[in-house]
Design a protein around this motif. Structure first.
Motif, PDB file in Angstrom:
ATOM      1  N   PHE A 112     -11.273  12.363  -5.922  1.00 39.78           N
ATOM      2  CA  PHE A 112     -10.901  10.998  -5.620  1.00 39.78           C
ATOM      3  C   PHE A 112      -9.583  11.028  -4.965  1.00 39.78           C
ATOM      4  CE2 PHE A 112     -14.229  11.372  -9.078  1.00 39.78           C
ATOM      5  CZ  PHE A 112     -14.794  10.160  -8.952  1.00 39.78           C
ATOM      6  N   PRO A 113      -9.395   9.802  -4.391  1.00 38.78           N
ATOM      7  CA  PRO A 113      -7.970   9.684  -3.931  1.00 38.78           C
ATOM      8  C   PRO A 113      -6.874   9.694  -4.823  1.00 38.78           C
ATOM      9  CG  PRO A 113      -9.360   7.856  -3.161  1.00 38.78           C
ATOM     10  CD  PRO A 113      -9.974   8.622  -4.175  1.00 38.78           C
ATOM     11  N   THR A 114      -6.995   9.434  -6.050  1.00 43.82           N
ATOM     12  CA  THR A 114      -5.970   9.354  -6.878  1.00 43.82           C
ATOM     13  C   THR A 114      -6.595   9.962  -8.401  1.00 43.82           C
ATOM     14  OG1 THR A 114      -6.036   7.182  -7.876  1.00 43.82           O
ATOM     15  CG2 THR A 114      -4.651   7.624  -6.152  1.00 43.82           C
ATOM     16  N   SER A 115      -5.706  10.456  -9.361  1.00 45.44           N
ATOM     17  CA  SER A 115      -6.419  10.858 -10.348  1.00 45.44           C
ATOM     18  C   SER A 115      -6.557   9.814 -11.403  1.00 45.44           C
ATOM     19  CB  SER A 115      -5.360  11.740 -11.348  1.00 45.44           C
ATOM     20  OG  SER A 115      -4.034  11.283 -11.454  1.00 45.44           O
ATOM     21  N   ARG A 116      -5.687   8.657 -11.076  1.00 52.97           N
ATOM     22  CA  ARG A 116      -6.265   7.392 -11.921  1.00 52.97           C
ATOM     23  C   ARG A 116      -7.547   6.946 -11.617  1.00 52.97           C
ATOM     24  NH1 ARG A 116      -2.258   2.081 -12.046  1.00 52.97           N
ATOM     25  NH2 ARG A 116      -3.264   0.803 -13.508  1.00 52.97           N
ATOM     26  N   GLU A 117      -7.878   6.848 -10.312  1.00 51.93           N
ATOM     27  CA  GLU A 117      -9.274   6.475 -10.005  1.00 51.93           C
ATOM     28  C   GLU A 117     -10.550   7.551 -10.630  1.00 51.93           C
ATOM     29  OE1 GLU A 117     -10.074   5.216  -5.846  1.00 51.93           O
ATOM     30  OE2 GLU A 117      -7.621   5.123  -5.658  1.00 51.93           O
ATOM     31  N   ALA A 118     -10.152   8.590 -10.740  1.00 51.01           N
ATOM     32  CA  ALA A 118     -11.078   9.632 -11.030  1.00 51.01           C
ATOM     33  C   ALA A 118     -11.363   9.321 -12.685  1.00 51.01           C
ATOM     34  CB  ALA A 118     -10.344  11.128 -11.065  1.00 51.01           C
ATOM     35  N   LEU A 119     -10.195   9.158 -13.370  1.00 46.76           N
ATOM     36  CA  LEU A 119     -10.295   8.758 -14.851  1.00 46.76           C
ATOM     37  C   LEU A 119     -11.012   7.657 -14.993  1.00 46.76           C
ATOM     38  CD1 LEU A 119      -6.778   9.958 -16.115  1.00 46.76           C
ATOM     39  CD2 LEU A 119      -8.998  11.152 -16.397  1.00 46.76           C
ATOM     40  N   ALA A 120     -10.560   6.685 -14.269  1.00 45.49           N
ATOM     41  CA  ALA A 120     -11.467   5.229 -14.663  1.00 45.49           C
ATOM     42  C   ALA A 120     -12.756   5.473 -14.340  1.00 45.49           C
ATOM     43  CB  ALA A 120     -10.666   4.337 -13.727  1.00 45.49           C
ATOM     44  N   SER A 121     -13.416   6.286 -13.119  1.00 49.15           N
ATOM     45  CA  SER A 121     -14.682   6.432 -12.881  1.00 49.15           C
ATOM     46  C   SER A 121     -15.474   7.231 -13.803  1.00 49.15           C
ATOM     47  CB  SER A 121     -14.935   7.196 -11.550  1.00 49.15           C
ATOM     48  OG  SER A 121     -16.269   7.653 -11.251  1.00 49.15           O
ATOM     49  N   ALA A 122     -14.623   8.365 -14.518  1.00 49.26           N
ATOM     50  CA  ALA A 122     -15.266   8.996 -15.666  1.00 49.26           C
ATOM     51  C   ALA A 122     -15.281   8.150 -16.907  1.00 49.26           C
ATOM     52  CB  ALA A 122     -14.534  10.315 -16.059  1.00 49.26           C
ATOM     53  N   CYS A 123     -14.346   7.216 -17.327  1.00 49.58           N
ATOM     54  CA  CYS A 123     -14.572   6.097 -18.068  1.00 49.58           C
ATOM     55  C   CYS A 123     -15.879   5.265 -18.081  1.00 49.58           C
ATOM     56  CB  CYS A 123     -13.445   5.498 -18.476  1.00 49.58           C
ATOM     57  SG  CYS A 123     -11.794   6.383 -19.014  1.00 49.58           S
ATOM     58  N   ARG A 124     -15.932   4.785 -16.749  1.00 52.59           N
ATOM     59  CA  ARG A 124     -17.124   3.975 -16.402  1.00 52.59           C
ATOM     60  C   ARG A 124     -18.247   4.591 -16.852  1.00 52.59           C
ATOM     61  NH1 ARG A 124     -13.734   1.950 -12.626  1.00 52.59           N
ATOM     62  NH2 ARG A 124     -14.834   3.569 -10.897  1.00 52.59           N
ATOM     63  N   ARG A 125     -18.458   5.951 -16.320  1.00 50.69           N
ATOM     64  CA  ARG A 125     -19.718   6.817 -16.417  1.00 50.69           C
ATOM     65  C   ARG A 125     -19.958   6.979 -17.943  1.00 50.69           C
ATOM     66  NH1 ARG A 125     -19.834  12.446 -14.614  1.00 50.69           N
ATOM     67  NH2 ARG A 125     -17.801  11.980 -13.973  1.00 50.69           N
ATOM     68  N   ALA A 126     -18.978   7.442 -18.672  1.00 53.88           N
ATOM     69  CA  ALA A 126     -19.236   7.693 -20.049  1.00 53.88           C
ATOM     70  C   ALA A 126     -19.697   6.603 -20.705  1.00 53.88           C
ATOM     71  CB  ALA A 126     -18.002   8.295 -20.909  1.00 53.88           C
ATOM     72  N   PHE A 127     -18.937   5.349 -20.561  1.00 50.40           N
ATOM     73  CA  PHE A 127     -19.318   4.006 -21.165  1.00 50.40           C
ATOM     74  C   PHE A 127     -20.960   3.625 -20.725  1.00 50.40           C
ATOM     75  CE2 PHE A 127     -19.628  -0.711 -21.544  1.00 50.40           C
ATOM     76  CZ  PHE A 127     -18.969  -0.692 -22.873  1.00 50.40           C
ATOM     77  N   ASP A 128     -21.323   3.841 -19.486  1.00 45.59           N
ATOM     78  CA  ASP A 128     -22.582   3.629 -19.222  1.00 45.59           C
ATOM     79  C   ASP A 128     -23.628   4.535 -19.918  1.00 45.59           C
ATOM     80  OD1 ASP A 128     -21.791   1.546 -17.446  1.00 45.59           O
ATOM     81  OD2 ASP A 128     -21.930   2.965 -15.606  1.00 45.59           O
TER      82      ASP A 128
ATOM     83  N   SER B 105     -14.826  11.286 -34.152  1.00 48.22           N
ATOM     84  CA  SER B 105     -16.033  12.058 -33.689  1.00 48.22           C
ATOM     85  C   SER B 105     -16.224  11.408 -32.386  1.00 48.22           C
ATOM     86  CB  SER B 105     -17.344  11.834 -34.578  1.00 48.22           C
ATOM     87  OG  SER B 105     -17.347  10.441 -34.679  1.00 48.22           O
ATOM     88  N   ARG B 106     -16.891  12.616 -31.519  1.00 53.27           N
ATOM     89  CA  ARG B 106     -17.112  12.171 -30.108  1.00 53.27           C
ATOM     90  C   ARG B 106     -18.687  11.692 -30.200  1.00 53.27           C
ATOM     91  NH1 ARG B 106     -19.836  16.095 -26.882  1.00 53.27           N
ATOM     92  NH2 ARG B 106     -19.535  17.397 -28.654  1.00 53.27           N
ATOM     93  N   VAL B 107     -18.528  10.587 -29.408  1.00 55.20           N
ATOM     94  CA  VAL B 107     -20.064   9.731 -29.144  1.00 55.20           C
ATOM     95  C   VAL B 107     -20.378   9.962 -27.682  1.00 55.20           C
ATOM     96  CG1 VAL B 107     -19.710   8.284 -31.014  1.00 55.20           C
ATOM     97  CG2 VAL B 107     -18.605   7.745 -28.737  1.00 55.20           C
ATOM     98  N   GLU B 108     -19.517  10.602 -26.773  1.00 53.75           N
ATOM     99  CA  GLU B 108     -19.967  10.564 -25.395  1.00 53.75           C
ATOM    100  C   GLU B 108     -18.789  11.457 -24.663  1.00 53.75           C
ATOM    101  OE1 GLU B 108     -22.497  11.215 -22.992  1.00 53.75           O
ATOM    102  OE2 GLU B 108     -23.365   9.677 -24.060  1.00 53.75           O
ATOM    103  N   ASP B 109     -19.408  12.244 -23.719  1.00 53.21           N
ATOM    104  CA  ASP B 109     -18.281  12.868 -23.063  1.00 53.21           C
ATOM    105  C   ASP B 109     -18.733  12.950 -21.436  1.00 53.21           C
ATOM    106  OD1 ASP B 109     -20.020  14.962 -23.792  1.00 53.21           O
ATOM    107  OD2 ASP B 109     -18.466  16.348 -23.629  1.00 53.21           O
ATOM    108  N   VAL B 110     -17.875  13.097 -20.326  1.00 52.74           N
ATOM    109  CA  VAL B 110     -18.264  13.537 -19.027  1.00 52.74           C
ATOM    110  C   VAL B 110     -17.130  14.219 -18.543  1.00 52.74           C
ATOM    111  CG1 VAL B 110     -19.830  11.243 -18.858  1.00 52.74           C
ATOM    112  CG2 VAL B 110     -17.000  11.348 -18.439  1.00 52.74           C
ATOM    113  N   TYR B 111     -17.335  14.941 -17.486  1.00 50.60           N
ATOM    114  CA  TYR B 111     -16.470  15.730 -16.821  1.00 50.60           C
ATOM    115  C   TYR B 111     -16.200  15.151 -15.325  1.00 50.60           C
ATOM    116  CZ  TYR B 111     -16.845  19.026 -20.555  1.00 50.60           C
ATOM    117  OH  TYR B 111     -17.035  19.803 -21.609  1.00 50.60           O
ATOM    118  N   VAL B 112     -14.807  15.353 -14.993  1.00 50.48           N
ATOM    119  CA  VAL B 112     -14.540  14.630 -13.704  1.00 50.48           C
ATOM    120  C   VAL B 112     -13.445  15.603 -12.976  1.00 50.48           C
ATOM    121  CG1 VAL B 112     -12.749  13.400 -14.566  1.00 50.48           C
ATOM    122  CG2 VAL B 112     -13.744  12.811 -12.336  1.00 50.48           C
ATOM    123  N   CYS B 113     -13.901  15.901 -11.707  1.00 57.46           N
ATOM    124  CA  CYS B 113     -12.935  16.715 -10.756  1.00 57.46           C
ATOM    125  C   CYS B 113     -11.962  15.601 -10.070  1.00 57.46           C
ATOM    126  CB  CYS B 113     -13.763  17.448  -9.735  1.00 57.46           C
ATOM    127  SG  CYS B 113     -12.636  18.618  -8.384  1.00 57.46           S
TER     128      CYS B 113
END
Length: 96
Positions: free
Chosen positions: A53-69, A41-49
């Motif tokens: 970001f310079p790389t997609s890896r940085e974009a995903l890490a940023s989105a994960c941090r935001r969702a975790f926060d 079950s989903r407990v949190e979600d965010v969207y990212v473009c």
């Protein structure tokens, strides 16, 4: 999850995981999910473009941090609300 954590995403507690999906308009959806016995079950979600970001890896890490926060803030708010509700239950209007 190890790849995301290596990129800077927070490590999740046991039983939780990240799910990354394509969304519309070139966005990616990053979800934090809780694994149940038969389904998750989903407990949190965010969207990212990724283009922001310079790389997609940085974009995903940023989105994960935001969702975790967001998730942690929601947990803290729920705990504070529960602690404030010390008078739950039925109360006799006559004070008996």
């Amino acid at each position: 999850m190890a790849e995301l954590v290596d990129a800077g995403a927070p490590e999740l507690p046991t039983g939780y995981f990240y799910r990354v999906k394509r969304a519309s308009l070139g966005l990616l959806s990053v979800e934090i999910r809780h694994q149940g016995r038969f389904w998750s079950s989903r407990v949190e979600d965010v969207y990212v473009c990724p283009g922001d970001f310079p790389t997609s890896r940085e974009a995903l890490a940023s989105a994960c941090r935001r969702a975790f926060d967001y998730w942690q803030r929601q947990q803290t708010d729920a705990a504070a609300l529960f602690a404030a509700c010390v008078h739950l239950g039925d109360h006799d209007p006559k004070g008996r």
